[in-house]
Design a protein around this motif. Structure first.
Motif, PDB file in Angstrom:
ATOM      1  N   THR A  77     -31.859  14.803 -41.883  1.00  0.00           N
ATOM      2  CA  THR A  77     -32.426  14.560 -40.552  1.00  0.00           C
ATOM      3  C   THR A  77     -33.670  13.674 -40.627  1.00  0.00           C
ATOM      4  O   THR A  77     -34.444  13.621 -39.679  1.00  0.00           O
ATOM      5  CB  THR A  77     -32.745  15.889 -39.837  1.00  0.00           C
ATOM      6  OG1 THR A  77     -33.623  16.674 -40.655  1.00  0.00           O
ATOM      7  CG2 THR A  77     -31.479  16.678 -39.546  1.00  0.00           C
ATOM      8  N   ASP A  89     -34.711   7.431 -36.632  1.00  0.00           N
ATOM      9  CA  ASP A  89     -34.068   8.274 -35.628  1.00  0.00           C
ATOM     10  C   ASP A  89     -33.369   9.439 -36.332  1.00  0.00           C
ATOM     11  O   ASP A  89     -32.479   9.221 -37.151  1.00  0.00           O
ATOM     12  CB  ASP A  89     -33.059   7.444 -34.838  1.00  0.00           C
ATOM     13  CG  ASP A  89     -32.380   8.214 -33.726  1.00  0.00           C
ATOM     14  OD1 ASP A  89     -32.498   9.459 -33.674  1.00  0.00           O
ATOM     15  OD2 ASP A  89     -31.724   7.571 -32.892  1.00  0.00           O
ATOM     16  N   LYS A  91     -31.154  11.377 -35.494  1.00  0.00           N
ATOM     17  CA  LYS A  91     -29.723  11.477 -35.210  1.00  0.00           C
ATOM     18  C   LYS A  91     -28.901  10.514 -36.071  1.00  0.00           C
ATOM     19  O   LYS A  91     -27.678  10.556 -36.043  1.00  0.00           O
ATOM     20  CB  LYS A  91     -29.453  11.196 -33.736  1.00  0.00           C
ATOM     21  CG  LYS A  91     -30.058  12.232 -32.806  1.00  0.00           C
ATOM     22  CD  LYS A  91     -29.845  11.855 -31.362  1.00  0.00           C
ATOM     23  CE  LYS A  91     -30.634  12.787 -30.467  1.00  0.00           C
ATOM     24  NZ  LYS A  91     -30.829  12.228 -29.151  1.00  0.00           N
ATOM     25  N   THR A  92     -29.567   9.657 -36.819  1.00  0.00           N
ATOM     26  CA  THR A  92     -28.871   8.695 -37.679  1.00  0.00           C
ATOM     27  C   THR A  92     -28.117   9.446 -38.766  1.00  0.00           C
ATOM     28  O   THR A  92     -28.722  10.182 -39.550  1.00  0.00           O
ATOM     29  CB  THR A  92     -29.874   7.728 -38.328  1.00  0.00           C
ATOM     30  OG1 THR A  92     -30.616   7.073 -37.310  1.00  0.00           O
ATOM     31  CG2 THR A  92     -29.172   6.708 -39.203  1.00  0.00           C
ATOM     32  N   PRO A  93     -26.789   9.282 -38.828  1.00  0.00           N
ATOM     33  CA  PRO A  93     -26.032  10.005 -39.861  1.00  0.00           C
ATOM     34  C   PRO A  93     -26.285   9.427 -41.256  1.00  0.00           C
ATOM     35  O   PRO A  93     -26.408   8.221 -41.419  1.00  0.00           O
ATOM     36  CB  PRO A  93     -24.571   9.801 -39.440  1.00  0.00           C
ATOM     37  CG  PRO A  93     -24.571   8.583 -38.593  1.00  0.00           C
ATOM     38  CD  PRO A  93     -25.932   8.483 -37.963  1.00  0.00           C
TER      39      PRO A  93
END
Length: 186
Positions: A77, A89, A91-93
């Motif tokens: 995360t 970010d 949310k960036t995988p």
């Protein structure tokens, strides 16, 4: 080409930069270089010949599998970037091929530096084996450095070092200034 923003970069700003960034800003032969062992990186004459420096750091962050899992989640995360003046970010995988922006505000304005996840390595704890999680990324056109990065966390299983969890990073860069704040996993 340098990507700047007067305010904290939005998700849209970052997507636009990623779209403009193109490909890796260094020779393909160095793509994923940090996937090699530290010993082989130190012996690699081509790296130093081409002006790259090797920077490696490791720190004990705790013990046990719970600490390992917390540190792994923190890396996934992007909490190692969770600062007022730097972020990715969350949310960036963390997946091979994912492009992302490291946003940094050392001075005014914000810098948006594009990178791409080159590889993800993970091993689970097995009998008498260590668990590891790490990923390597490389800089894209528009990043201020030419670099290949590895960030990882690992848990060793040895009788004399019972389940200690270590976090480390290796960078292969032309120029290096690296911030280390190892409290992000808590």
């Amino acid at each position: 080409m340098v990507f700047l923003s007067w305010g904290r970069p939005s998700a849209q700003d970052q997507k636009a930069i990623i779209h403009k960034s193109g490909t890796f800003n260094y020779d393909d032969k160095y793509k994923g270089a940090t996937a090699k062992s530290l010993a082989s990186l130190k012996e690699d004459q081509a790296l130093s010949k081409d002006g790259f420096l090797l920077n490696n750091a490791r720190v004990l962050v705790g013990s046990g599998i719970d600490t390992f899992e917390k540190a792994k989640t923190a890396l996934k995360t992007w909490r190692h970037f969770g600062l007022n003046w730097a972020f990715v970010d969350p949310k960036t995988p963390v997946q091979q091929g994912t492009k992302f922006c490291a946003c940094v505000k050392e001075f005014f304005p914000w810098l948006m530096m594009p990178l791409q996840v080159v590889y993800v390595n993970e091993t689970k704890i097995a009998k008498n084996r260590a668990a590891t999680f790490g990923f390597g990324s490389g800089t894209l056109d528009g990043h201020l450095l030419f670099a290949v990065y590895l960030v990882m966390v690992f848990c060793k299983r040895k009788a004399f070092l019972s389940n200690c969890t270590w976090c480390g990073e290796t960078e292969v860069v032309l120029a290096c200034e690296s911030f280390r704040n190892w409290k992000w996993f808590e």
